[in-house]
Design a protein around this motif. Sequence first.
Motif, PDB file in Angstrom:
ATOM      1  N   ALA A  16       2.362  10.259  -3.286  1.00 43.65           N
ATOM      2  CA  ALA A  16       2.547  10.114  -4.737  1.00 43.65           C
ATOM      3  C   ALA A  16       1.206   9.932  -5.434  1.00 43.65           C
ATOM      4  O   ALA A  16       0.386   9.096  -5.031  1.00 43.65           O
ATOM      5  N   GLU A  70       6.546  11.634  -3.846  1.00 46.42           N
ATOM      6  CA  GLU A  70       7.819  10.948  -4.029  1.00 46.42           C
ATOM      7  C   GLU A  70       7.630   9.437  -4.140  1.00 46.42           C
ATOM      8  O   GLU A  70       6.761   8.862  -3.481  1.00 46.42           O
ATOM      9  N   ILE A  72      10.219   6.173  -3.698  1.00 43.63           N
ATOM     10  CA  ILE A  72      11.564   5.799  -3.257  1.00 43.63           C
ATOM     11  C   ILE A  72      11.719   4.286  -3.373  1.00 43.63           C
ATOM     12  O   ILE A  72      10.930   3.528  -2.807  1.00 43.63           O
ATOM     13  N   GLN A  77      15.478   8.147  -4.589  1.00 38.59           N
ATOM     14  CA  GLN A  77      14.339   8.960  -4.973  1.00 38.59           C
ATOM     15  C   GLN A  77      14.212   8.925  -6.499  1.00 38.59           C
ATOM     16  O   GLN A  77      15.073   9.407  -7.225  1.00 38.59           O
ATOM     17  N   THR A  79      12.309  10.409  -8.796  1.00 36.18           N
ATOM     18  CA  THR A  79      12.179  11.618  -9.620  1.00 36.18           C
ATOM     19  C   THR A  79      13.507  12.343  -9.794  1.00 36.18           C
ATOM     20  O   THR A  79      13.613  13.247 -10.623  1.00 36.18           O
ATOM     21  N   GLN A  80      14.521  11.959  -9.052  1.00 39.91           N
ATOM     22  CA  GLN A  80      15.842  12.576  -9.200  1.00 39.91           C
ATOM     23  C   GLN A  80      16.723  11.825 -10.196  1.00 39.91           C
ATOM     24  O   GLN A  80      17.854  12.224 -10.462  1.00 39.91           O
TER      25      GLN A  80
END
Length: 241
Positions: A16, A70, A72, A77, A79-80
């Motif tokens: 990241a 990413e 978490i 996650q 970004t989702q």
Amino acid sequence: MIQAQTKSVIAELHGAGKEYKTGDQTITALYPTDFQLRGKELTLIIGPSGSGKTTLLSLLGCVIYPTQGEVIINGKQVTQLNQRQLSDLRLRNIGFVFQGFNLIQPLTAEENVMLPLKLQGLAVAEARNRAQDAIEKVGMSDRRKQLPKMLSGGQQQRIAIARALVTNPPMMLCDEPTAALDPRSVGIVMDELKKLADQGMALAVVTHDQRLRSFADRIIYVDDGRASSTPPAGDTYETAH
């Protein structure tokens, strides 16, 4: 990879990083970083102003999205997630403590600590009981009915810690929590934070204050946007025990 030697992983960064564009120029605030924040650890994130340490904390706190890689948090996650889901994730999983305390002045200490629980929709009676428990944990029960202006800097910071822990989050992120405090208050506040880590919470404390090294289970050094478990070349930082 920057790894910890303890148990449950609460937050992870996988490659990241964060970049900002100004006109034709791209500024790298944090280069791609692998990082784990674990329970039962107080992790000190140390570095000079502008080094990228607050960017690292902001990624962990889901305040900003990474440009790459990413993030978490508790298996989710980041970004989702949309903004509403992200806000809910922060509210339920992350406690924040800031240099400026950020207490609401017209409210008592107890009412300030109750605020996150009200946002979660808890009944007033339950919110009050939990707020009183959190205030007791930081040794401020005798001050719970006082307004922030009646409290010293160290006392206000302890109330801010109570507000951060009242939702029982698995992780707490602290941005320069001792910068505005006198030496005695620094020790008291850091003792409280260390106690929370010992009880199972994952704590990350951003600072440039060398006095805090003795409280750390682990130190991460950030310099020129790069995070590492070893001090930058030419530095004389001591490692944590």
